[in-house]
Design a protein around this motif. Structure first.
Motif, PDB file in Angstrom:
ATOM      1  N   VAL A  11       0.839  -1.195   0.000  1.00 41.94           N
ATOM      2  CA  VAL A  11       0.000   0.000   0.000  1.00 41.94           C
ATOM      3  C   VAL A  11       0.874   1.246   0.000  1.00 41.94           C
ATOM      4  O   VAL A  11       1.870   1.308   0.725  1.00 41.94           O
ATOM      5  CB  VAL A  11      -0.912   0.017   1.252  1.00 41.94           C
ATOM      6  CG1 VAL A  11      -1.785   1.250   1.275  1.00 41.94           C
ATOM      7  CG2 VAL A  11      -1.751  -1.225   1.322  1.00 41.94           C
ATOM      8  N   GLU A  12       0.494   2.225  -0.802  1.00 41.44           N
ATOM      9  CA  GLU A  12       1.155   3.524  -0.780  1.00 41.44           C
ATOM     10  C   GLU A  12       0.255   4.486  -0.016  1.00 41.44           C
ATOM     11  O   GLU A  12      -0.944   4.576  -0.284  1.00 41.44           O
ATOM     12  CB  GLU A  12       1.388   4.030  -2.195  1.00 41.44           C
ATOM     13  CG  GLU A  12       2.121   5.342  -2.243  1.00 41.44           C
ATOM     14  CD  GLU A  12       2.378   5.803  -3.659  1.00 41.44           C
ATOM     15  OE1 GLU A  12       3.476   6.306  -3.898  1.00 41.44           O
ATOM     16  OE2 GLU A  12       1.475   5.670  -4.499  1.00 41.44           O
ATOM     17  N   ILE A  13       0.842   5.216   0.928  1.00 39.60           N
ATOM     18  CA  ILE A  13       0.099   6.138   1.781  1.00 39.60           C
ATOM     19  C   ILE A  13       0.475   7.553   1.383  1.00 39.60           C
ATOM     20  O   ILE A  13       1.609   7.975   1.564  1.00 39.60           O
ATOM     21  CB  ILE A  13       0.432   5.897   3.265  1.00 39.60           C
ATOM     22  CG1 ILE A  13       0.177   4.443   3.635  1.00 39.60           C
ATOM     23  CG2 ILE A  13      -0.373   6.838   4.154  1.00 39.60           C
ATOM     24  CD1 ILE A  13       0.804   4.021   4.930  1.00 39.60           C
ATOM     25  N   ASN A  14      -0.472   8.288   0.809  1.00 42.96           N
ATOM     26  CA  ASN A  14      -0.235   9.666   0.397  1.00 42.96           C
ATOM     27  C   ASN A  14      -0.987  10.599   1.330  1.00 42.96           C
ATOM     28  O   ASN A  14      -2.115  10.316   1.720  1.00 42.96           O
ATOM     29  CB  ASN A  14      -0.710   9.902  -1.034  1.00 42.96           C
ATOM     30  CG  ASN A  14       0.112   9.149  -2.032  1.00 42.96           C
ATOM     31  OD1 ASN A  14       1.319   9.039  -1.883  1.00 42.96           O
ATOM     32  ND2 ASN A  14      -0.530   8.606  -3.041  1.00 42.96           N
ATOM     33  N   SER A  15      -0.346  11.715   1.656  1.00 41.91           N
ATOM     34  CA  SER A  15      -0.975  12.710   2.513  1.00 41.91           C
ATOM     35  C   SER A  15      -0.746  14.096   1.922  1.00 41.91           C
ATOM     36  O   SER A  15       0.407  14.510   1.736  1.00 41.91           O
ATOM     37  CB  SER A  15      -0.398  12.645   3.923  1.00 41.91           C
ATOM     38  OG  SER A  15      -0.957  13.662   4.709  1.00 41.91           O
ATOM     39  N   PRO A  16      -1.814  14.837   1.646  1.00 41.94           N
ATOM     40  CA  PRO A  16      -1.634  16.190   1.127  1.00 41.94           C
ATOM     41  C   PRO A  16      -1.105  17.158   2.187  1.00 41.94           C
ATOM     42  O   PRO A  16      -0.561  18.201   1.854  1.00 41.94           O
ATOM     43  CB  PRO A  16      -3.035  16.587   0.662  1.00 41.94           C
ATOM     44  CG  PRO A  16      -3.968  15.692   1.385  1.00 41.94           C
ATOM     45  CD  PRO A  16      -3.215  14.433   1.696  1.00 41.94           C
ATOM     46  N   MET A  17      -1.205  16.794   3.474  1.00 47.51           N
ATOM     47  CA  MET A  17      -0.751  17.676   4.551  1.00 47.51           C
ATOM     48  C   MET A  17       0.768  17.684   4.687  1.00 47.51           C
ATOM     49  O   MET A  17       1.340  18.645   5.176  1.00 47.51           O
ATOM     50  CB  MET A  17      -1.372  17.229   5.879  1.00 47.51           C
ATOM     51  CG  MET A  17      -2.872  17.353   5.927  1.00 47.51           C
ATOM     52  SD  MET A  17      -3.573  16.624   7.412  1.00 47.51           S
ATOM     53  CE  MET A  17      -2.859  17.634   8.680  1.00 47.51           C
ATOM     54  N   VAL A  18       1.428  16.594   4.275  1.00 50.91           N
ATOM     55  CA  VAL A  18       2.870  16.453   4.441  1.00 50.91           C
ATOM     56  C   VAL A  18       3.526  16.512   3.058  1.00 50.91           C
ATOM     57  O   VAL A  18       3.159  15.734   2.177  1.00 50.91           O
ATOM     58  CB  VAL A  18       3.208  15.113   5.131  1.00 50.91           C
ATOM     59  CG1 VAL A  18       4.690  14.984   5.342  1.00 50.91           C
ATOM     60  CG2 VAL A  18       2.471  14.997   6.449  1.00 50.91           C
TER      61      VAL A  18
END
Length: 156
Positions: A11-18
């Protein structure tokens, strides 16, 4: 004697906050609980009971934002179908993307190696010194990180 088959979900975990240049920090326990809560919400008690046995976070790399989840064959479909619906882990807004599903951990790591090589090629253009490049390569290609436990509130 019966052999239990497992599936390893990359799984790839993307976060727009970081931003992409900073490592993403996660608590694997909260990630595990978030996935189980979403399965409970979508599939109820049957889904949770099917997934709970053998469900484990095997690998997590905060630099490339990749994690490997282990689940038994069959109920792995509950996990893979619920991952896109997860939008928050703790207080952190995230978007999860399933990259690969394999039958062995070895094949998952082979896939991650190819994926992380591409990531390194992209990130090396931004680094100025060879020391920074070598430290990033060591961090990215380290497959020993299994549990990252830094508080998410430090980011927010």
């Amino acid at each position: 004697m019966v052999r239990f088959k497992n599936r390893y979900i990359t799984v790839e975990i993307n976060s727009p906050m970081v931003p992409d240049s900073k490592p993403l920090t996660l608590i694997s326990k909260s990630f595990h609980e978030t996935v189980m809560n979403k399965i409970q919400q979508l599939y109820g008690d049957f889904g949770v009971a099917a997934v709970r046995t053998g469900f484990l976070t095997k690998y997590c790399n905060e630099h490339t934002r990749i994690a490997i989840l282990r689940c038994r064959h069959g109920p792995h479909q509950f996990v893979t179908s619920s991952l896109p619906f997860i939008t928050k882990i703790g207080k952190l807004d995230v978007r999860l993307r399933t990259l690969h599903v394999s039958a062995t951990l070895k094949h998952s790591f082979k896939f991650i190696q190819k994926h992380q090589r591409a990531y390194l090629d992209k990130m090396w253009a931004n680094l100025k010194t060879n020391e920074e490049r070598k430290s990033l390569e060591a961090a990215v290609m380290d497959f020993t990180k299994t549990d990252v436990s830094i508080n998410i509130e430090q980011i927010a």
